[in-house]
Design a protein around this motif. Structure first.
Motif, mmCIF file in Angstrom:
data_model
loop_
_atom_site.group_PDB
_atom_site.id
_atom_site.type_symbol
_atom_site.label_atom_id
_atom_site.label_comp_id
_atom_site.label_asym_id
_atom_site.label_seq_id
_atom_site.Cartn_x
_atom_site.Cartn_y
_atom_site.Cartn_z
ATOM 1 N N THR A 1 0.845 -1.200 0.000
ATOM 2 C CA THR A 1 0.000 0.000 0.000
ATOM 3 C C THR A 1 0.877 1.245 0.000
ATOM 4 O OG1 THR A 1 -1.623 -1.208 1.298
ATOM 5 C CG2 THR A 1 -1.866 1.178 1.190
ATOM 6 N N MET B 1 2.606 4.613 0.829
ATOM 7 C CA MET B 1 2.831 5.419 2.033
ATOM 8 C C MET B 1 2.659 4.633 3.333
ATOM 9 S SD MET B 1 3.424 8.182 0.394
ATOM 10 C CE MET B 1 3.598 9.366 1.730
ATOM 11 N N GLN C 1 4.287 5.415 7.799
ATOM 12 C CA GLN C 1 3.418 5.773 8.917
ATOM 13 C C GLN C 1 4.090 5.451 10.252
ATOM 14 O OE1 GLN C 1 -0.400 3.960 8.401
ATOM 15 N NE2 GLN C 1 -0.718 4.811 6.349
ATOM 16 N N TYR D 1 -2.189 0.568 -7.117
ATOM 17 C CA TYR D 1 -1.107 1.121 -6.306
ATOM 18 C C TYR D 1 0.036 1.669 -7.170
ATOM 19 C CZ TYR D 1 -3.351 -1.416 -2.446
ATOM 20 O OH TYR D 1 -4.248 -1.885 -1.515
ATOM 21 N N GLU E 1 -1.250 8.951 -9.076
ATOM 22 C CA GLU E 1 -2.423 9.791 -8.853
ATOM 23 C C GLU E 1 -3.437 9.174 -7.897
ATOM 24 O OE1 GLU E 1 -1.009 8.965 -11.676
ATOM 25 O OE2 GLU E 1 -1.417 10.384 -13.310
ATOM 26 N N ALA F 1 -2.547 7.229 -5.226
ATOM 27 C CA ALA F 1 -1.918 6.866 -3.952
ATOM 28 C C ALA F 1 -2.671 7.442 -2.760
ATOM 29 C CB ALA F 1 -0.463 7.336 -3.941
ATOM 30 N N SER F 2 -3.313 8.587 -2.963
ATOM 31 C CA SER F 2 -3.995 9.237 -1.842
ATOM 32 C C SER F 2 -5.257 8.503 -1.401
ATOM 33 C CB SER F 2 -4.363 10.676 -2.225
ATOM 34 O OG SER F 2 -5.253 10.663 -3.344
ATOM 35 N N LEU F 3 -5.729 7.555 -2.209
ATOM 36 C CA LEU F 3 -6.950 6.834 -1.839
ATOM 37 C C LEU F 3 -6.720 5.860 -0.690
ATOM 38 C CD1 LEU F 3 -8.449 6.014 -5.376
ATOM 39 C CD2 LEU F 3 -8.932 7.954 -3.870
ATOM 40 N N GLY F 4 -5.460 5.519 -0.419
ATOM 41 C CA GLY F 4 -5.168 4.610 0.693
ATOM 42 C C GLY F 4 -5.167 3.149 0.269
ATOM 43 N N GLN G 1 -16.604 8.434 -6.518
ATOM 44 C CA GLN G 1 -16.500 8.919 -5.137
ATOM 45 C C GLN G 1 -17.879 8.902 -4.491
ATOM 46 O OE1 GLN G 1 -14.727 12.756 -4.735
ATOM 47 N NE2 GLN G 1 -14.739 12.723 -2.499
#
Length: 807
Positions: A485, A487, A491, A547, A551, A553-556, A641
């Protein structure tokens, strides 16, 4: 010629082959018919030519040569096999005409008749009203059965046997339908030919699984075959007798089997052991006799497979007949005293640690387990130490004495044994200090003595007895998914089991959970017992394609990904499939687009989604695919969304979207791939895409469904009853599982007893990590299937939404 002839050449020599088919020489005619059969299979073009030879093939069935008749019948069926009406006419014509003299041709006709009757039953034209074949409303059924029954009186044993086998295998037969066939097979049991005895025994043995009462009239003949010189016949006779004999005859059968088992190979012994296990399930009151009989052979000579089959049977009986648990555990304890197989010893010790502490007198097993610590190799010693630790964790009264035994293993030469002992001693010392055991007074009454169980919050019970929430295979896949995943590794929060992503069961795990076809080692012991386990295929994370796109990546982390859904036919110019990736507040639609036109290259490929009718979802972005050449498959993405009104989990109801493929066509030279001609915009309509509630459900089986069902409680339970338009139980079962998107548990995904209401257990994890369990009963009625379902979860709105999936 067959090997080299193509359709064009076949047209030139067709006249000669047709003449050969009806030649007066049997050898020439048979050769031509066999060649025609091979040509029919070689290519569709050749098959089209061979279909014109129907007249010649029909004429060949009248040949005086038996082999010509056989090959002609084979070719006729091959030509008409895709024409149900043609097959029906073929079977009816030759079964009534009585013109076939060849036994082999008659055997073929019997098989074709049986196949036709099976097809009639599958389509609901036979047996729906419970009538026999002789009284059926279907003319095809009556004529087909009459032919099969008349074939039982043929002078050739081959034809008689084939007819009897066909009748016994017919679907939805009544006892009066099978009686003539069983009488014929009973006569075969006394045949001097071993092949006849064996073939009839095989049919009767299979029939005994479903109709033991009908086969029981052959018991006297079957007992005479126990001493048959052919061990295969003798083994089948014993296993069949165990299925058909009455409870009073079991003891007498065991005496006959005991002398027989010592004289046969292990492969036959394993078959007999499985039949003994089934007999114990049929007559639970005989469990002491049967378990004692099986345990006696544990101490006899035998290979690993034979001993494993006995242990498997005893363990299965403990599960099915709980009264056998204590006596069976003692038998297994005696077996490991002299067991030469390390794997079986470790499995039995694990089983003792699981079941022994909950018996009425757990202390009696300690001696057997500790003997393994003293006398066995390192693997068995480690398993024995783990078993002792479980006894101490679950029985506080035994902790002091077990601690003494465990401390002796702290100096063991084996690292694994020493480490297990050290961990157990450390944890038990903490638990004993926090909750010291107080023995009841010697003169205390039985009802005044508290149960010998650990107190709530006991450290030893939690660490040594509580299993992981997932097995190690799933834990590994979950950790890999976490690392993949974007990022996630940056964490600061610690990694715990609750923060790891949920991973769905693999296809193999889903099949095992649905069918219940589990090895004793997998089910009871938790590890594979086979000596050479096949290497598992490494699962691929379907969300890896998402993944890889910065663009997104921010979705988690993706909660789950669906199976590919086709949005076009496979033969169209552009083939499109969609995978739905579920995120906390988004759904990423991955469209896999394949180009099948040589003269085109596709640029700027996107899929336009019409969200105007959806109150829950809005299109928030697109990522196009470029450069899809002929034969290539590439991905484009559309992001949905959740609207602010749909943030609540209860809003995840089914939504349907109209889809359209949009792209720029670039004309190219098929040979070089270079551009030529103009480019132009193009649109291509696709099938509607459904984002269903079941897409938000991960298929995850629970280790113990009953325990999980009770733990959820009925506070958020939803009960519903539905009428389903299905004529077959199998179709209704598959559809209910598909509607809910959950995993069938405890082997309830397959029907074990046809004709009776089926209970289905389902489990899954809904979006947000909420455990969902469902119990459903499916019953067949004249108007279709009736479904009664109860759904439990951690929230009532989730239970309601899952139950409404059936609508």
């Amino acid at each position: 010629l067959v090997r080299i002839v193509d359709a064009a050449m076949l047209g030139a020599i067709e006249r000669y082959v047709k003449q050969a088919v009806v030649d007066s020489s049997g050898q020439v005619s048979s050769s031509a018919l066999v060649s025609a059969s091979h040509l029919f299979q070689s290519s569709p073009e050749c098959a089209a030519v061979v279909k014109k030879w129907l007249t010649e093939a029909t004429e060949a069935t009248s040949s005086p040569n038996e082999m010509v008749q056989f090959h002609a019948m084979q070719l006729l069926y091959q030509i008409k096999s895709h024409d149900r009406l043609g097959v029906s006419k073929l079977v009816t014509q030759y079964s009534q005409r009585n013109s076939l003299k060849s036994p082999l041709a008659l055997v073929l006709l019997i098989r074709y008749t049986a196949k036709l009757l099976h097809d009639e039953a599958d389509e609901g034209r036979i047996g729906a009203d419970g009538s026999s074949y002789q009284e059926s409303s279907s003319a095809v059924a009556r004529a087909g059965y009459t032919f099969l029954e008349s074939s039982l009186r043929h002078k050739t044993e081959m034809v008689v046997y084939e007819a009897a086998r066909a009748i016994c295998n017919l679907p939805m037969t009544q006892p009066e339908d099978m009686s003539p066939a069983i009488s014929v097979l009973q006569l075969f049991l006394n045949s001097p030919k071993p092949a006849a005895r064996y073939s009839s025994m095989r049919v009767l043995a299979a029939l005994a699984n479903t109709q033991p009462r009908l086969v029981s009239k052959c018991n006297e003949d079957l007992e005479g075959l126990i001493g048959d010189a052919n061990r295969s016949v003798a083994t089948l006779a014993i296993t069949t007798l165990l299925k058909t004999s009455s409870e009073s005859a079991v003891d007498r059968l065991l005496k006959q089997i005991s002398s027989f088992l010592s004289d046969i190979a292990d492969e036959y012994k394993v078959t007999v052991v499985r039949s003994l296990q089934q007999t114990c399930l049929t007559y639970p009151s005989k469990h002491r006799v049967l378990v004692g009989f099986l345990s006696n052979f544990l101490r006899e000579e035998g290979g690993f497979d034979f001993k494993r089959s006995i242990v498997t049977s005893i363990v299965s009986l403990m599960r099915a007949v709980p009264e056998t648990t204590e006596s069976s555990l003692l038998h297994l304890c005696e077996f490991i005293e002299d067991c030469e197989f390390t794997m079986l010893s470790t499995q039995i010790l694990h089983l003792l640690g699981e079941l022994g502490p909950s018996t009425s007198a757990p202390a009696r097993y300690i001696r057997f387990i500790y003997n393994r610590v003293i006398l066995e190799n390192s693997a068995v010693r480690a398993a024995a130490v783990a078993a002792l630790a479980k006894f101490a964790a679950q029985c506080p009264s035994l902790r002091t004495s077990i601690m003494t035994l465990l401390k002796r293993s702290l100096a063991d030469e084996d690292d694994e044994t020493r480490d297990r002992a050290a961990i157990a001693v450390s944890i038990l010392e903490q638990a004993m200090a926090a909750n010291p055991y107080v023995a009841p007074p010697e003169d205390a009454e039985a009802e005044d003595i508290p149960p010998d169980v650990p107190v709530d919050g006991d450290t030893a019970a939690y660490v040594l007895l509580e299993p992981l929430p997932m097995n190690f295979d799933k834990l590994e896949r979950s950790l890999k998914a976490y690392m993949a995943t974007p990022m996630s590794m940056e964490q600061q929060e610690p990694i715990t089991l609750s923060t790891l992503p949920i991973v769905e069961d693999t296809v193999e795990e889903q099949q095992v959970a649905a069918s219940g076809d589990v090895n004793m080692a997998d089910d009871v012991m938790g590890v594979q017992i086979s000596e050479a386990a096949p290497k598992k295929k490494e699962p691929v994370d379907p969300a890896a394609a998402v993944y890889a796109i910065p663009e997104l990546a921010s979705l988690g982390r993706a909660f789950r990904s669906s199976q590919p859904v086709p949005l076009t036919e496979t033969e169209t110019e552009y083939v499109v499939e969609c995978v739905k990736h579920i995120f906390p507040t988004h759904v990423v639609l991955q469209f896999m687009v394949a180009n099948t036109i040589e003269e085109q290259r596709l640029e700027n490929v996107t899929v336009a989604i019409d969200d105007s009718d959806s109150e829950t979802w809005q299109v928030s972005g697109e990522i196009a695919a470029d450069g899809i050449a002929y034969g290539d498959k590439k991905n484009c993405f559309t992001i949905l969304q959740r609207s602010e009104e749909g943030v609540d989990a209860s809003a995840l109801t089914s939504s349907t979207f109209a889809c359209e493929l949009k792209f720029t066509v670039v004309q190219v030279d098929p040979a070089t791939g270079e551009e030529e001609g103009d480019t132009f915009e193009e649109e291509y309509p696709l099938e509607d895409l459904v984002v269903a509630t079941s897409d938000f459900m991960a298929k995850v089986a629970v280790p113990d469904f009953r325990k999980g069902w009770e733990a959820l409680g009925n506070d958020n339970e939803v009960l519903e009853k539905f009428a389903l338009q299905f004529r077959k139980m199998e179709d209704a079962l598959a559809s209910v599982i598909d509607f809910l998107g959950m995993q069938a548990c405890d082997g309830t995904g397959t029907i074990k007893t046809p004709g009776k209401p089926h209970m289905l257990h389902l489990s899954g994890v809904f979006m947000g990590g909420q455990q969902v369990l469902a119990r459903a009963q499916i019953a067949m009625q004249d108007t279709g299937a009736v479904l009664k379902i109860a759904v439990r979860s951690e929230a009532e709105d989730v239970s309601r939404m899952v139950a409404d999936c059936i609508n």
